[in-house]
Design a protein around this motif. Structure first.
Motif, PDB file in Angstrom:
ATOM      1  N   ASP A 107       0.840  -1.204   0.000  1.00 46.94           N
ATOM      2  CA  ASP A 107       0.000   0.000   0.000  1.00 46.94           C
ATOM      3  C   ASP A 107       0.870   1.247   0.000  1.00 46.94           C
ATOM      4  N   LYS A 277      -4.075   8.830   1.852  1.00 56.06           N
ATOM      5  CA  LYS A 277      -4.414   7.886   2.916  1.00 56.06           C
ATOM      6  C   LYS A 277      -5.662   8.360   3.656  1.00 56.06           C
ATOM      7  N   GLU A 280      -8.943   7.083   2.604  1.00 56.63           N
ATOM      8  CA  GLU A 280      -9.269   5.736   3.100  1.00 56.63           C
ATOM      9  C   GLU A 280      -9.615   5.761   4.589  1.00 56.63           C
TER      10      GLU A 280
END
Length: 445
Positions: A107, A277, A280
């Motif tokens: 990721d 990020k 998310e």
């Protein structure tokens, strides 16, 4: 469709380490017993997690707060713990806000390259770890840029090659280091890291250092973290728990960012990764909560030492099994848990084979070997004839011919059988058509 929806770099997203699994599974359906040597998962190869680590995780699972969201950058006290770990090394100092968590380093790598300006390139080592090389190539839409690792110098970077490529290609904005290295097992001495940092400093570029194996170092090598040598150069180190605890399924990795506040453009780049990020919300929380408790536990140092000794012994075992085989060269690894085997130039050709008694299996693999690199051809024959699944070196963004094998098998008898069978198979394969070079066989074919 009325619009082309395919990203320009989509064809660069290859991952030989797992792509060979499809071939192995089809062979398994034909009756081949597969020995998986393609992927770095200690748990899949039989390593047990210590009871004291399991007890920590079990206790965390019983706590309600480990089920909730956390801050985008990570669990605050874990960030603070990791920042203090960095700062106790000396070298560049950071704060907890320089620690950013991701759902595993895959990721992190996707975002590091995905939010880099497309024209800004990052040069990495060859052989290259596929996650990095594919992500960088996909981001740019071009083949990954590489500098050579030199097998005649313990797989250490060819610094002259790196210097020249950085100097004469102003598209290069960063240098990627993997230390300890995957797939070669090389560990970079301090002076090598300092020279790479100097190249970055003089050319005003940043450094990425994948340190996922930083605490799996043995023989006469020692760990030198990027933070200890980077000075004022902007950069980041990539860390995680997948190989250390080990907990690969926990998908928990982080970056340590260095000197971002000294370089406004670099700070803006890092902020774009954090903002991505943020979309998310956050990374998985449970493994983050475990880090201060596990890494700060009095048993952790002994746990790391035990695993270092274990992989040191297995590296010796693999090296001893293969070092005298004609037609290859092996460099004993000093870190991580892989060893790369390099075929001598010209010994492989397109006429060699291994004996396969089952006609169905032989027919299947003979169809698969059409128009593949000669080291991949050997890997396919090895898989069909013995069930041992390794990864060709050309699958690591590398022109050299060879393969990578792991040091992870916990069954001592099976591990020795694997190394010995690979050695015997190399002998048999090279003897099957001795005297026909790759070039002459291609002309004859």
């Amino acid at each position: 469709m009325r619009r082309n929806i395919v990203h320009v770099g989509s064809g660069q997203l290859t991952y030989e380490i797992r792509e060979i699994v499809a071939v192995a599974n089809e062979l398994a359906a034909l009756g081949v017993d597969i020995t998986w040597e393609n992927i770095g998962d200690p748990v899949a190869k039989g390593e047990s997690i210590p009871d004291w680590i399991k007890e920590i995780i079990t206790d965390l699972v019983s706590q309600d707060d480990t089920y909730g969201y956390v801050a985008t950058r990570g669990v605050s006290n874990t960030q603070q713990f990791l920042a203090e770990c960095v700062n106790t090394r000396g070298g560049t100092q950071i704060t907890k806000d320089d620690i950013v968590f991701f759902n595993g380093l895959g990721d992190a790598v996707a975002k590091i390259f995905g939010f880099l300006k497309r024209e800004a390139r990052v040069i990495g080592p060859s052989p290259a770890y596929s996650t990095h090389s594919s992500a960088e190539a996909a981001h740019s839409g071009y083949n990954h840029l590489t500098y050579e690792l030199d097998p005649d110098n313990g797989w250490l970077p060819d610094l002259e090659d790196l210097e020249n490529k950085v100097k004469y290609n102003d598209a290069i904005a960063g240098i990627l280091i993997i230390n300890p290295d995957n797939p070669t097992g090389a560990v970079y001495p301090r002076e090598v890291l300092e020279k790479i940092v100097d190249i970055a400093r003089r050319n005003r570029i940043f450094i990425i250092c994948d340190e996922i194996y930083s605490h799996i170092v043995y023989d006469d090598a020692s760990t030198v973290h990027l933070s200890e040598v980077i000075g004022e150069v902007p950069g980041m180190a990539l860390r995680g728990i997948s190989k250390e605890y080990p907990w690969p399924g926990g998908r928990c990795g982080w970056i340590e960012v260095y000197n971002q506040n000294s370089y406004p453009m670099f700070r803006q780049y890092i902020q774009s990764i954090v903002n991505a990020k943020m979309l998310e919300v956050c990374s998985t929380s449970l493994p983050q909560h475990s880090i201060p408790l596990v890494m700060g536990h009095p048993n952790y140092k002994g746990h790391l030492e035990m695993r270092r000794d274990m992989f040191h012994s297995r590296a010796d075992e693999a090296y001893d099994a293969l070092k005298d085989v004609a037609g290859i060269s092996v460099i004993k690894p000093k870190g991580a848990f892989y060893m790369s085997v390099l075929f001598d130039e010209g010994v492989l050709n397109s006429e060699q084979s291994l004996a396969i008694g089952d006609e169905r299996i032989r027919g299947y693999i003979e169809d698969k070997i059409q128009d593949v690199e000669v080291d991949k051809r050997f890997v396919y024959y090895l898989l069909a004839a013995t069930g041992i699944c390794v990864v060709p070196l050309t699958g690591f963004c590398c022109s050299r011919k060879g393969f990578r094998i792991t040091l992870l098998e916990t069954d001592d008898t099976k591990r020795r059988w694997t190394f010995e069978t690979v050695a015997d198979s190399i002998n048999a394969y090279l003897e099957s058509n001795r005297g026909c070079s790759e070039e002459t066989c291609q002309l004859a074919g």
